[in-house]
Each structure stands twice: as structure tokens, then as C-alpha cells.
Design a protein around this motif. Structure first.
Motif, PDB file in Angstrom:
ATOM      1  N   UNK A   1      -4.025 -15.194  -9.854  1.00  8.65           N
ATOM      2  CA  UNK A   1      -4.209 -13.842  -9.686  1.00  8.65           C
ATOM      3  C   UNK A   1      -2.895 -13.064 -10.194  1.00  8.65           C
ATOM      4  N   UNK A   2      -3.164 -11.615 -10.602  1.00  6.59           N
ATOM      5  CA  UNK A   2      -1.809 -10.846 -11.205  1.00  6.59           C
ATOM      6  C   UNK A   2      -1.829  -9.692 -10.342  1.00  6.59           C
ATOM      7  N   UNK A   3      -0.663  -9.446  -9.849  1.00  3.57           N
ATOM      8  CA  UNK A   3      -0.264  -8.307  -9.239  1.00  3.57           C
ATOM      9  C   UNK A   3      -0.457  -6.841 -10.240  1.00  3.57           C
ATOM     10  N   UNK A   4      -1.319  -5.986  -9.833  1.00  5.43           N
ATOM     11  CA  UNK A   4      -1.610  -4.785 -10.526  1.00  5.43           C
ATOM     12  C   UNK A   4      -1.128  -3.768  -9.722  1.00  5.43           C
ATOM     13  N   UNK A   5       0.119  -2.865 -10.123  1.00  8.54           N
ATOM     14  CA  UNK A   5       0.728  -1.985  -9.428  1.00  8.54           C
ATOM     15  C   UNK A   5      -0.141  -0.439  -9.638  1.00  8.54           C
ATOM     16  N   UNK A   6      -0.187   0.418  -9.057  1.00  5.36           N
ATOM     17  CA  UNK A   6      -0.777   1.558  -8.945  1.00  5.36           C
ATOM     18  C   UNK A   6      -2.172   1.504  -9.335  1.00  5.36           C
ATOM     19  N   UNK A   7      -2.933   0.502  -8.550  1.00  2.12           N
ATOM     20  CA  UNK A   7      -4.345   0.450  -8.485  1.00  2.12           C
ATOM     21  C   UNK A   7      -4.762   0.945  -7.093  1.00  2.12           C
ATOM     22  N   UNK A   8      -6.283   1.200  -7.096  1.00  2.00           N
ATOM     23  CA  UNK A   8      -6.972   1.825  -5.974  1.00  2.00           C
ATOM     24  C   UNK A   8      -8.333   1.329  -5.648  1.00  2.00           C
ATOM     25  N   UNK A   9      -8.337   1.186  -4.571  1.00  2.00           N
ATOM     26  CA  UNK A   9      -9.776   0.709  -4.255  1.00  2.00           C
ATOM     27  C   UNK A   9     -10.721   1.542  -3.266  1.00  2.00           C
ATOM     28  N   UNK A  10     -12.002   1.845  -3.730  1.00  2.00           N
ATOM     29  CA  UNK A  10     -12.722   2.787  -2.923  1.00  2.00           C
ATOM     30  C   UNK A  10     -13.979   1.991  -2.498  1.00  2.00           C
ATOM     31  N   UNK A  11     -14.190   1.661  -1.293  1.00  2.00           N
ATOM     32  CA  UNK A  11     -15.322   0.615  -0.592  1.00  2.00           C
ATOM     33  C   UNK A  11     -16.210   1.447  -0.069  1.00  2.00           C
ATOM     34  N   UNK A  12     -17.465   1.338   0.019  1.00  2.00           N
ATOM     35  CA  UNK A  12     -18.663   1.744   0.913  1.00  2.00           C
ATOM     36  C   UNK A  12     -19.233   0.447   1.416  1.00  2.00           C
TER      37      UNK A  12
ATOM     38  N   UNK B   1      -7.898   3.000  -0.371  1.00  2.00           N
ATOM     39  CA  UNK B   1      -6.603   2.444  -0.525  1.00  2.00           C
ATOM     40  C   UNK B   1      -6.110   2.356  -1.843  1.00  2.00           C
ATOM     41  N   UNK B   2      -4.684   2.696  -1.821  1.00  2.00           N
ATOM     42  CA  UNK B   2      -4.020   2.316  -3.167  1.00  2.00           C
ATOM     43  C   UNK B   2      -2.689   1.550  -3.102  1.00  2.00           C
ATOM     44  N   UNK B   3      -2.129   1.181  -4.124  1.00  2.00           N
ATOM     45  CA  UNK B   3      -1.082   0.389  -3.723  1.00  2.00           C
ATOM     46  C   UNK B   3      -0.977  -0.868  -5.131  1.00  2.00           C
ATOM     47  N   UNK B   4      -0.681  -2.131  -4.704  1.00  2.00           N
ATOM     48  CA  UNK B   4      -0.302  -2.928  -5.644  1.00  2.00           C
ATOM     49  C   UNK B   4      -1.476  -4.064  -5.366  1.00  2.00           C
TER      50      UNK B   4
ATOM     51  N   UNK C   1      -7.397   0.693 -12.050  1.00  2.00           N
ATOM     52  CA  UNK C   1      -6.159   1.598 -12.081  1.00  2.00           C
ATOM     53  C   UNK C   1      -6.613   3.169 -11.347  1.00  2.00           C
ATOM     54  N   UNK C   2      -5.570   3.463 -10.873  1.00  2.00           N
ATOM     55  CA  UNK C   2      -5.686   4.916 -10.189  1.00  2.00           C
ATOM     56  C   UNK C   2      -6.330   5.828 -10.772  1.00  2.00           C
ATOM     57  N   UNK C   3      -5.542   6.068 -12.140  1.00  2.00           N
ATOM     58  CA  UNK C   3      -6.004   7.127 -12.948  1.00  2.00           C
ATOM     59  C   UNK C   3      -7.833   6.906 -13.468  1.00  2.00           C
ATOM     60  N   UNK C   4      -8.125   5.839 -13.555  1.00  2.00           N
ATOM     61  CA  UNK C   4      -9.473   5.545 -13.792  1.00  2.00           C
ATOM     62  C   UNK C   4     -10.493   5.841 -12.763  1.00  2.00           C
ATOM     63  N   UNK C   5     -10.179   5.442 -11.456  1.00  2.00           N
ATOM     64  CA  UNK C   5     -10.935   5.759 -10.266  1.00  2.00           C
ATOM     65  C   UNK C   5     -10.848   7.023 -10.098  1.00  2.00           C
ATOM     66  N   UNK C   6      -9.658   7.914 -10.182  1.00  2.00           N
ATOM     67  CA  UNK C   6      -9.741   9.252  -9.855  1.00  2.00           C
ATOM     68  C   UNK C   6     -10.422   9.898 -10.943  1.00  2.00           C
TER      69      UNK C   6
ATOM     70  N   UNK D   1       0.974  -1.346  -0.098  1.00  2.00           N
ATOM     71  CA  UNK D   1       0.334  -0.039   0.160  1.00  2.00           C
ATOM     72  C   UNK D   1       0.982   1.179   0.068  1.00  2.00           C
ATOM     73  N   UNK D   2       0.504   2.208  -0.784  1.00  2.00           N
ATOM     74  CA  UNK D   2       1.221   3.416  -0.681  1.00  2.00           C
ATOM     75  C   UNK D   2       1.194   4.215   0.463  1.00  2.00           C
ATOM     76  N   UNK D   3       0.099   4.205   1.156  1.00  2.00           N
ATOM     77  CA  UNK D   3      -0.151   4.892   2.387  1.00  2.00           C
ATOM     78  C   UNK D   3      -1.106   4.224   3.371  1.00  2.00           C
TER      79      UNK D   3
END
Length: 247
Positions: free
Chosen positions: A195-206, A182-185, A222-227, A161-163
């Protein structure tokens, strides 16, 4: 859209059976004795998608054991949820059932890829980029596991995770909504035996608390798509309401 609350994965899932108890062959006397309980249905737990919330065993305990570690008990029996909403068509998502919501026009409602998912949406990437997916889950009142257990398991799908994940809670139209970012791999599909590790991904949960039970939504990509769908996600969360309220 039941970001489901799959609102809708739902552990560190490199091998969710690694801690399962081993078994040895019984002696002849034991083999002739009648079994006190029926055996677990073979392979049932292998049908779970990576993002599902924990599903209750027939005995009443949640399958999946330790949420962060993906442990499975030896007798866990898992079946697709049986709710009045299961089997909705994409055109019905968010329009029937105890929880209602609306989504941006760019979010494409599709037939869920798994019978465990209540709803599924595909969110387009910018300029032909990789899309993101929002899955929704609902298992009925009292089912699906606790809020924190689900968040811990979802975060556990990130190998790095990035943070520190950001958790917040807000009131939306009289409903309590728990959010995580949360963001990361991200380890895509690890619970399905690979499974395949995807770097620079993001998850937003509710996760939405309602009188009918919790609804789980999970947006990953991908982070860019979620953003790019930041405003859309916020409007989606703000649209949650109980059936009959303001209709």
C-alpha cells in the motif's frame, strides 16, 4: 454501480493478520486423531481487495473479526460472493438485479478488478488529473456486515483524517441510504500486503438497505477529483431504486 454501495475498503490494514492466533505442532497422538473440522483454505483471505465489506465465514460469522482493527480468525474461509448479479458486464451495471441506479455519462463502467466487486466505475480527473474509482459490492441478504462496522473499517483505511467523518442518512425512493464522507491520508491497497499513503484523498461511501440485502458503494480518489464529481455523486445516490419501482 455497485461508492460497490468496494454501494462497494472496505480496516486499519497495515497488517490484517497481526492479531491472528499462533499455532504449535501437535504431539503424535493429536496428529493421528482425525480432525473435527476441515482446515481453512490456504491463502483465501489474501484475495480480498482493500475495500471489500466483511465476508461471512462458512460457520456464519463475519471474516475480519474486529472491524476497526482488521483482525482475522485462524479458521476464516473466504470465497467470492455467489449472487445472480455476479459476473455482470459493465453495460448491465445498475440495470439488472434487485437494486437499480444510473450514473453520469463521464463515469466509465469497467470490468471489476476483483471478483468480489459487483461493479466498478472510473471517474476522470480534471484537466488530466488523477482519476477516482467507485466500487460496488453485494453479498446477498443478511451478508456483508453491519452499516457501522463497514463505515468504521473504511475510515480506518485513513492513517490521518482532516476532520471528523460526516455520517448522514436519507430516504431515496423508499430506500434507506447511509452516507459517509471523510478526507485525509488514505492507505491505498494496504490489505494486499503493501500500500501507498496518499495525502489529500477523499472517500464518499453509501450503503443502501434493500429487501434483498445491503448494497455497498465506495468512491475514493484525490480530493479534487471527488469534489469535481460532487453533483454526479449526488445524482447517482438519488437514482437508487428497487427493481420494479417506477420502471
Amino acid at each position: 454501480m455497485l461508492v460497490g454501495f468496494s454501494l462497494l475498503g472496505t480496516a486499519c490494514e497495515s497488517d490484517e493478520f497481526q492479531d491472528a492466533p499462533s499455532a504449535s505442532a501437535p504431539d503424535r497422538a493429536q496428529a493421528q486423531a482425525p480432525s473435527a473440522t476441515p482446515p481453512a483454505r490456504p491463502g483465501a483471505s489474501q484475495n480480498l481487495p482493500a475495500d471489500h465489506p466483511p465476508v461471512a465465514q462458512r460457520g456464519g460469522t463475519a471474516a475480519g473479526g474486529q472491524m476497526g482493527g482488521g483482525q482475522m480468525g485462524g479458521n476464516s474461509q473466504v470465497a467470492p460472493p455467489q449472487t445472480d448479479q455476479q459476473g455482470m458486464s459493465p453495460s448491465q451495471f445498475g440495470k439488472v438485479g434487485p437494486l437499480r441506479w444510473s450514473t453520469p455519462e463521464s463515469w466509465r463502467a469497467v470490468k471489476p478488478a476483483s471478483s468480489f466487486r459487483l461493479a466498478e466505475y472510473h471517474l476522470p480527473g480534471e484537466q488530466g488529473g488523477q482519476p477516482a474509482t467507485l466500487t460496488a459490492f453485494y453479498f446477498g441478504k443478511g451478508a456483508g456486515g453491519s452499516i457501522q462496522a463497514n463505515f468504521d473499517r473504511w475510515v480506518g483505511q485513513f492513517t490521518q483524517t482532516e476532520a471528523k467523518p460526516v455520517q448522514t442518512t436519507r430516504q431515496v425512493n423508499g430506500l434507506k441510504v447511509h452516507l459517509i464522507d471523510v478526507s485525509g491520508t488514505f492507505q491505498v491497497g494496504a490489505a494486499m500486503g503493501g500500500g501507498q499513503a496518499q495525502p489529500n484523498w477523499r472517500m464518499r461511501g453509501a450503503i443502501v438497505e434493500s429487501q434483498a440485502g445491503n448494497f455497498f458503494f465506495k468512491l475514493t480518489g484525490p480530493k479534487s477529483t471527488v469534489a469535481a464529481h460532487q453533483d454526479g455523486f449526488e445524482s447517482f445516490v438519488s437514482s437508487f431504486k428497487a427493481a420494479g419501482s417506477g420502471e
